[in-house]
Structure formats: structure tokens, C-alpha cells
Motif scaffolding. Structure first.
Motif, PDB file in Angstrom:
ATOM      1  N   TYR A 181     -10.792   7.768 -20.924  1.00 27.72           N
ATOM      2  CA  TYR A 181     -12.442   8.924 -20.512  1.00 27.72           C
ATOM      3  C   TYR A 181     -13.017   8.615 -19.576  1.00 27.72           C
ATOM      4  O   TYR A 181     -14.157   9.931 -19.294  1.00 27.72           O
ATOM      5  N   ARG A 182     -13.006   8.009 -18.520  1.00 26.06           N
ATOM      6  CA  ARG A 182     -13.711   7.535 -17.710  1.00 26.06           C
ATOM      7  C   ARG A 182     -15.078   7.068 -17.491  1.00 26.06           C
ATOM      8  O   ARG A 182     -15.327   5.879 -17.119  1.00 26.06           O
ATOM      9  N   ASP A 183     -15.820   8.027 -18.272  1.00 25.97           N
ATOM     10  CA  ASP A 183     -17.713   8.160 -18.547  1.00 25.97           C
ATOM     11  C   ASP A 183     -17.439   7.250 -19.526  1.00 25.97           C
ATOM     12  O   ASP A 183     -16.844   8.577 -20.496  1.00 25.97           O
ATOM     13  N   LEU A 184     -18.319   6.033 -19.644  1.00 27.20           N
ATOM     14  CA  LEU A 184     -17.979   6.171 -21.439  1.00 27.20           C
ATOM     15  C   LEU A 184     -19.754   5.713 -21.798  1.00 27.20           C
ATOM     16  O   LEU A 184     -19.854   5.097 -22.491  1.00 27.20           O
ATOM     17  N   THR A 185     -20.757   6.259 -20.784  1.00 32.16           N
ATOM     18  CA  THR A 185     -21.699   6.670 -20.956  1.00 32.16           C
ATOM     19  C   THR A 185     -22.826   7.692 -22.416  1.00 32.16           C
ATOM     20  O   THR A 185     -23.809   7.035 -22.878  1.00 32.16           O
TER      21      THR A 185
ATOM     22  N   GLU B  27     -11.010   3.397 -20.022  1.00 33.91           N
ATOM     23  CA  GLU B  27     -11.790   4.141 -18.528  1.00 33.91           C
ATOM     24  C   GLU B  27     -10.800   4.275 -18.189  1.00 33.91           C
ATOM     25  O   GLU B  27     -11.279   5.579 -17.550  1.00 33.91           O
TER      26      GLU B  27
ATOM     27  N   ARG C 128     -12.650  -1.666 -22.879  1.00 38.04           N
ATOM     28  CA  ARG C 128     -13.738  -1.242 -21.985  1.00 38.04           C
ATOM     29  C   ARG C 128     -11.747  -1.116 -20.979  1.00 38.04           C
ATOM     30  O   ARG C 128     -12.553   0.583 -20.256  1.00 38.04           O
TER      31      ARG C 128
END
Length: 85
Positions: free
Chosen positions: A34-38, A31, A27
């Protein structure tokens, strides 16, 4: 046998990192890229060559993908990674 650190020890005495520990390693690296993994679904499996952590897009209509990792179960080193963007 579970040690206080959360690492699991195999019968031969080789320390093995828990799934939570390797998920954190993956993670933190993901992150950064990709910054946002949601938008991603995470799968994890312990295979003979290490922990496999794969981030796949939840929405099949989106282009791209997520990061894919192989992490050494003893050291926690990322021994393989691939980014799909």
C-alpha cells in the motif's frame, strides 16, 4: 513475564510476541503493498488463533480498504492475510 527482547512468555513457556512486534511485522508487509498507510486506522487483538491486525479506511466514503493479518504469536509468521484495494 517480559523478556529483554520484548517478547512475553506465557505460563507454559511458549514465547509470545508483543503487540509492538507484531504491528511492525504487519506494517512492513502492508507498506510493500500500500506504500502509504496514513488513510487507515489500525486495530489489533490477540485471539485464540493468533494476533489479528486490521487496517480499515478512516474515511467511510472511500472505496476499498486495507490489509488484514493473522500473525502467529510465537513465531511471528503471517499465517493469514487479505488485501482490500
Amino acid at each position: 513475564m517480559v523478556m529483554a527482547t520484548g517478547a512475553v512468555t506465557s505460563d507454559v513457556g511458549t514465547p509470545r510476541l508483543s503487540s509492538d512486534e507484531v504491528l511492525k511485522i504487519a506494517r512492513l508487509d502492508a507498506e510493500r503493498a500500500y506504500r502509504d498507510l496514513t488513510p487507515h486506522r489500525i486495530s489489533i487483538a490477540l485471539e485464540p488463533d493468533g494476533w489479528h491486525i486490521d487496517y480499515e479506511l478512516k474515511d467511510p466514503h472511500l472505496n476499498g480498504g486495507g490489509p488484514h493479518y493473522v500473525i502467529d504469536p510465537a513465531s511471528g509468521a503471517i499465517v493469514g492475510k487479505r488485501y482490500e484495494q
